[in-house]
Design a protein around this motif. Sequence first.
Motif, PDB file in Angstrom:
ATOM      1  N   ARG A 367       0.832  -1.219   0.000  1.00  0.00           N
ATOM      2  CA  ARG A 367       0.000   0.000   0.000  1.00  0.00           C
ATOM      3  C   ARG A 367       0.860   1.260   0.000  1.00  0.00           C
ATOM      4  O   ARG A 367       0.495   2.271  -0.591  1.00  0.00           O
ATOM      5  CB  ARG A 367      -0.932   0.030   1.228  1.00  0.00           C
ATOM      6  N   PHE A 368       1.995   1.193   0.689  1.00  0.00           N
ATOM      7  CA  PHE A 368       2.852   2.376   0.771  1.00  0.00           C
ATOM      8  C   PHE A 368       3.264   2.843  -0.626  1.00  0.00           C
ATOM      9  O   PHE A 368       3.142   4.022  -0.963  1.00  0.00           O
ATOM     10  CB  PHE A 368       4.092   2.077   1.615  1.00  0.00           C
ATOM     11  N   TRP A 369       3.748   1.907  -1.459  1.00  0.00           N
ATOM     12  CA  TRP A 369       4.211   2.311  -2.789  1.00  0.00           C
ATOM     13  C   TRP A 369       3.040   2.692  -3.685  1.00  0.00           C
ATOM     14  O   TRP A 369       3.128   3.650  -4.444  1.00  0.00           O
ATOM     15  CB  TRP A 369       5.038   1.184  -3.420  1.00  0.00           C
ATOM     16  N   LEU A 370       1.960   1.937  -3.571  1.00  0.00           N
ATOM     17  CA  LEU A 370       0.801   2.251  -4.410  1.00  0.00           C
ATOM     18  C   LEU A 370       0.218   3.622  -4.060  1.00  0.00           C
ATOM     19  O   LEU A 370      -0.099   4.422  -4.944  1.00  0.00           O
ATOM     20  CB  LEU A 370      -0.276   1.157  -4.232  1.00  0.00           C
ATOM     21  N   GLU A 371       0.115   3.903  -2.766  1.00  0.00           N
ATOM     22  CA  GLU A 371      -0.537   5.154  -2.355  1.00  0.00           C
ATOM     23  C   GLU A 371       0.388   6.357  -2.448  1.00  0.00           C
ATOM     24  O   GLU A 371      -0.067   7.489  -2.501  1.00  0.00           O
ATOM     25  CB  GLU A 371      -1.107   5.008  -0.935  1.00  0.00           C
TER      26      GLU A 371
END
Lengths: 716, 104
Positions: A367-371
């Motif tokens: 989620r960190f990279w996607l968001e």
Amino acid sequence: MDIDNWKEIPGGDAFEDVTDLFDQAASDMAQGDVILSDGFTLMEAMGAFEIGEPRMDSGVILDTNRRLPFDPLTPLLPEEVCWILDRSFACEMEWHSGSTLSQTVYTLLYVHHMTTIDPDFLLQVPLNDGSERPIGLVTIVLRAAVMAMLKCCDLSWRELSKGRVFDTEDWQGEKCDVSLLEGVPAEYIIQKLDAACSWLHSLNIRSDQRDAIIDRLLLRKSLLELFRLDLQHARDRLRPSLVIARHGLHKVLQYAPPQPLEDSLAIRAVDPYITRRLPNFLPMRVVTLPSQDNVWKCLEQLLDGWSEVDSLLQSSTLSAWELTGSIRNWSPPHSLPPPYIRSLIQTCFFDHNLIAYQFPATWISERFWLESLGISWEKVSNILRAGLVDAQSSVHEVERSVGKLVLQDVRSYWFNPPRRRRYLMNSLLDHLIVFDLLQQLTRRCPFEDPEQQAIANAIPYVLLLRQLRTVLDIIFSGFHQDLYAHDERPIAYWHVVQVIEIYVDIVEEVKPVIPKDSPAYAELEFAQTYHDALEKICGALCSLTMSDIRQPKDRISVNYRKRYKWLYTKSFPSNEEVTIIPIPGIDHFFSDSEQCISASRLPFHSLRIVNISDIQDPLFVIQELTNAKNMLLQLTRVDVERFWAPKQTRDQIEFIQVTVQSCEALATALQSSVDASAETHAVSNSDDQDRKHLGRKLRWVPVTHPWLPGLAQDTT
Amino acid sequence: MSTTSSPSPSYAISQMKSLFRQFLRITTTDGRIFLGTFTGTDKHLNIILANAEEFRFAPREEANPNGRYVGLVMIPRRLMVKIEAPEGVLESTDGDNSEDGMYT
């Protein structure tokens, strides 16, 4: 004294009187002599609590503190029982606010007489004798309610003692050897509450009084249900339980029992001096329990906290957790969520190796990279793998490091503010280590595809942006916690401007990589405008507060090194002190401020706000505040549905609206002040004095805004 | 219980020192009894007890005959009604300063 009437004297009979021996020895000692046993030092002796001294002796009874005897089996009127039930909520909420159990819950004396009022041991006493004070109100109703209160405390204690919040900082865990019914199942107590409600229905008392007592028992039951809820396996029961509890609270608010008279038996049931009988050698001040209105507000805050837990468990984005935490973190000190809720949210975020009881731990990194970048972790990891011999372990290292860092960051949002500030300071180096790792991996092999190369360049910057936001949080937390002296405020605002300068430059580097239709792009644009506005506000405030610097440079430098020690680390192998992020130190501040004063220029000649040249013109400050306000107003009108966490972004916009109001109030007050100065201009003829005058009227009140000042009313 | 006869001056101090690390039981004017390890005193007879427990017998409504731990306390002479030591300790030490007690 009554000592002779007691059958057994502590220590037994094998003692002899040595009073005369001690008196004789004392008279033989020289003035100033102190005799201590071997290994026991004078320093240790000074740590002893002096008996008879009220400030140190927890057992001393002053004449003013004498209490009338309390008999737990004294029959009570229904309204007295109702009042005691209300006070039981007061005791519990005050414990949740950070007082000790001995100052709050244990002051309800029935807690210490649960066996005495057990109806199973009072078979010969009729529970309902038809009088207006049936003993069943104590033995059945009050006992069940007190048991449930203790069980609620026990279940809270179990959550609080997990170490997510800090004992003696956020809450007090000392039980003083008093049972919180740890071994009694909650189901059994719920049965007792149900039995008490049934018994009340058979009682011939006024219906409004009966309903009021039943409402309180049902509210207690709903709270017990909430506290004992297993969120991992029965998450779907949280919302219905909350609805029942809110309904219960609403019904309880319909009836307020009259305050018992001073000589009432109910008054004796609460003893604020109970600490002198408990095994707690530290003297405790008497805590005044909050008024009943405030108690219900605290209870509502607790229920709101559970609603927040529910909302977070329903969300499936990392942004939802981070935004909620950030907003709560800047709450005024008195409206910080109760420690139980802060602990529960941290538990829900990561427990049993699961995120929000449903996602695996790798979810954080994904989620960190996607968001942040709008690109999947798979794509990012493929770029990191390129050209590496031992690609798998390196990618795992990145996944693990980022996951650990973000996990700790999210948890820290629910620490108490000073603890979070300390955590953020320590975490800067961790950010740097991960940034360094990413930079090493992405620089290893150049890509032929320019798009891939751009992504590779942007990957470490994502960590740097996070680190810069952490630095801003640390500096702003100093205002929130009222840490800065007069001389330190302009330096803090100056630093904010420096950090935002770098932040905005890096955003420009990262933005082209993010897909334009991604929520990450919308969020980064939002963040860019927000930080631009913040830069203007802080630049204006730095010039306003510059006149507060009154100490010599040497003194300021020493203070600065202490205040900003978190910003420095030692480089290898030279062992020289360098800043963790590339921002100038205090020397640059001095040169900027000197130029500002000598050349009548802003202290940011190297920065982007140099177009306003005359610092001595307070209109500049007003204009900057107005511009910032307009930029923030634009943000309040954005379509939040494009964002990762629309609900939480709406909350963030509410906070921005508060900032808008603060800017507006500040600009308006400054304009009035300038107008007033203009009238007296002929007399003073000094713009510099006007600016100093304005600067000294600023007041930092965290209740109004965590970092922005308001203006004190002019009394001159 | 017996009362020790008035001793000679130097002897009194050495006898008192022999009670170091022994339990003392001190009764105070407000109806409390403190039971703890004797660790020191001064000219004004402020007696320090370590690991002390407090037992309250008066007033009756505040009585706590089961005791509670109060740790390291200093009891001033003006509050003391009686100081007691375990029987036989003074005789057995015979005036020396051996400090044999529960921790030795």
